[in-house]
Write a protein that holds these residues in place. Structure first.
Motif, PDB file in Angstrom:
ATOM      1  N   LEU A   1       1.271  -1.194   0.059  1.00 12.67           N
ATOM      2  CA  LEU A   1      -0.290   0.209   0.014  1.00 12.67           C
ATOM      3  C   LEU A   1       1.120   1.104  -0.359  1.00 12.67           C
ATOM      4  N   VAL A   2       1.922   1.507   0.827  1.00  8.14           N
ATOM      5  CA  VAL A   2       2.963   2.814   1.117  1.00  8.14           C
ATOM      6  C   VAL A   2       3.451   2.202  -0.334  1.00  8.14           C
ATOM      7  N   PHE A   3       4.458   1.324  -1.163  1.00  4.69           N
ATOM      8  CA  PHE A   3       4.297   1.477  -2.103  1.00  4.69           C
ATOM      9  C   PHE A   3       3.727   1.820  -3.524  1.00  4.69           C
ATOM     10  N   ASN A   4       2.206   1.430  -3.617  1.00  7.26           N
ATOM     11  CA  ASN A   4       1.893   1.570  -4.982  1.00  7.26           C
ATOM     12  C   ASN A   4       1.592   3.180  -4.289  1.00  7.26           C
ATOM     13  N   THR A   5       1.609   4.172  -3.028  1.00 10.76           N
ATOM     14  CA  THR A   5       0.798   5.093  -3.012  1.00 10.76           C
ATOM     15  C   THR A   5       1.716   6.440  -3.364  1.00 10.76           C
ATOM     16  N   LEU A   6       2.817   5.945  -3.110  1.00 11.79           N
ATOM     17  CA  LEU A   6       4.480   6.762  -3.535  1.00 11.79           C
ATOM     18  C   LEU A   6       4.643   6.522  -5.128  1.00 11.79           C
ATOM     19  N   LEU A   7       3.955   5.248  -5.472  1.00  4.85           N
ATOM     20  CA  LEU A   7       3.899   5.161  -6.846  1.00  4.85           C
ATOM     21  C   LEU A   7       3.084   6.023  -7.313  1.00  4.85           C
ATOM     22  N   ILE A   8       1.744   5.584  -7.543  1.00  6.37           N
ATOM     23  CA  ILE A   8       0.788   6.638  -7.943  1.00  6.37           C
ATOM     24  C   ILE A   8       1.414   8.404  -7.921  1.00  6.37           C
ATOM     25  N   PHE A   9       1.766   9.127  -6.742  1.00  2.20           N
ATOM     26  CA  PHE A   9       2.323  10.065  -6.077  1.00  2.20           C
ATOM     27  C   PHE A   9       3.479  10.558  -7.109  1.00  2.20           C
ATOM     28  N   THR A  10       4.676  10.111  -7.147  1.00  2.00           N
ATOM     29  CA  THR A  10       5.574   9.945  -8.549  1.00  2.00           C
ATOM     30  C   THR A  10       4.904  10.454  -9.609  1.00  2.00           C
ATOM     31  N   GLN A  11       3.810   9.295 -10.160  1.00  2.00           N
ATOM     32  CA  GLN A  11       3.238   9.756 -11.451  1.00  2.00           C
ATOM     33  C   GLN A  11       2.322  10.959 -11.786  1.00  2.00           C
ATOM     34  N   ILE A  12       2.359  11.313 -10.288  1.00  2.00           N
ATOM     35  CA  ILE A  12       1.698  12.718 -10.134  1.00  2.00           C
ATOM     36  C   ILE A  12       2.234  13.863 -10.060  1.00  2.00           C
ATOM     37  N   ILE A  13       3.229  13.649  -9.811  1.00  2.00           N
ATOM     38  CA  ILE A  13       4.433  14.449  -9.496  1.00  2.00           C
ATOM     39  C   ILE A  13       5.108  15.086 -10.548  1.00  2.00           C
ATOM     40  N   MET A  14       5.305  13.939 -11.811  1.00  2.00           N
ATOM     41  CA  MET A  14       5.349  13.599 -12.571  1.00  2.00           C
ATOM     42  C   MET A  14       5.403  13.831 -13.937  1.00  2.00           C
ATOM     43  N   ARG A  15       4.412  14.464 -13.944  1.00  2.00           N
ATOM     44  CA  ARG A  15       2.642  14.716 -15.250  1.00  2.00           C
ATOM     45  C   ARG A  15       2.291  16.266 -14.852  1.00  2.00           C
ATOM     46  N   GLY A  16       2.622  16.948 -13.344  1.00  2.00           N
ATOM     47  CA  GLY A  16       2.091  17.885 -13.138  1.00  2.00           C
ATOM     48  C   GLY A  16       3.099  18.748 -12.735  1.00  2.00           C
ATOM     49  N   ALA A  17       3.908  18.705 -12.350  1.00  2.00           N
ATOM     50  CA  ALA A  17       4.619  19.828 -12.268  1.00  2.00           C
ATOM     51  C   ALA A  17       6.658  19.407 -13.431  1.00  2.00           C
ATOM     52  N   PHE A  18       6.892  18.136 -14.062  1.00  2.00           N
ATOM     53  CA  PHE A  18       8.161  18.280 -15.082  1.00  2.00           C
ATOM     54  C   PHE A  18       6.944  17.719 -16.896  1.00  2.00           C
ATOM     55  N   ASN A  19       5.494  17.439 -16.230  1.00  2.00           N
ATOM     56  CA  ASN A  19       4.883  16.959 -17.650  1.00  2.00           C
ATOM     57  C   ASN A  19       5.519  16.348 -18.780  1.00  2.00           C
ATOM     58  N   SER A  20       5.792  15.279 -17.440  1.00  2.00           N
ATOM     59  CA  SER A  20       6.391  13.855 -18.542  1.00  2.00           C
ATOM     60  C   SER A  20       5.620  12.916 -17.953  1.00  2.00           C
ATOM     61  N   SER A  21       5.629  11.968 -18.088  1.00  2.00           N
ATOM     62  CA  SER A  21       4.812  10.518 -16.800  1.00  2.00           C
ATOM     63  C   SER A  21       6.339   9.407 -16.961  1.00  2.00           C
ATOM     64  N   LEU A  22       6.187   8.312 -16.095  1.00  2.00           N
ATOM     65  CA  LEU A  22       6.675   7.106 -16.100  1.00  2.00           C
ATOM     66  C   LEU A  22       5.869   6.425 -17.134  1.00  2.00           C
TER      67      LEU A  22
END
Length: 164
Positions: free
Chosen positions: A20-41
């Protein structure tokens, strides 16, 4: 069997907490990547989905361990006494065990089919056998819990802490 199920429950809890922690961090990282860097994993959404599938199946087993599955308790109040309630509990567990044995068997067949065809996931190129293995693995462990529960109930005890 008590010690094994106790250790398995402890391990399963920790595994589910970690996932659950891993999945939450993974999704959070994806959101930051899309929002801040206009890129995604490219692989994060697929991995998150697969981790979630394992969480669901293992969580069903853990929910049984803590007697947290949804039940229609009103039926128990209509029955004439505690003996009838016990018989109904045993019948429910027998049906659930039969279904889980079916899921274990067919899930194993599905995994063999996936392995023989070398089926890979679209994004990560991960063998889908690892994803589909959640079904037979979790069903097998839930079957063990059900067998132990039936054994306990047939010997006159009750595993359910809730008084119906």
């Amino acid at each position: 069997m008590d010690k094994f199920l106790e250790k398995w429950t402890f391990l399963e809890e920790r595994l589910l907490i970690f996932s659950l922690v891993f999945n939450t961090l993974l999704i959070f990282t994806q959101i930051i990547m899309r929002g801040a860097f206009n890129s995604s994993l490219s692989w994060s959404e697929e991995l998150s989905r697969y981790v979630f599938i394992w969480q669901i199946w293992l969580g069903a087993d853990l929910a049984y361990a803590y007697h947290e599955h949804i039940r229609v308790e009103m039926i128990y109040h209509w029955l004439p006494g505690p003996k009838a309630c016990r018989i109904l509990d045993i019948l429910v567990d027998v049906m659930w065990l039969a279904f889980n044995i079916f899921l274990t068997y067919k899930g194993f067949d599905l995994c063999q089919s996936m392995a023989s065809r070398h089926t890979l996931s679209s994004g990560m190129r991960l063998p889908l056998t690892y994803v589909y293995a959640a079904l037979p693995v979790a069903s097998f462990f839930l079957s063990l819990r059900l067998v132990y529960s039936l054994y306990t109930k047939l010997r006159g005890g009750s595993q359910d802490p809730k008084e119906v």
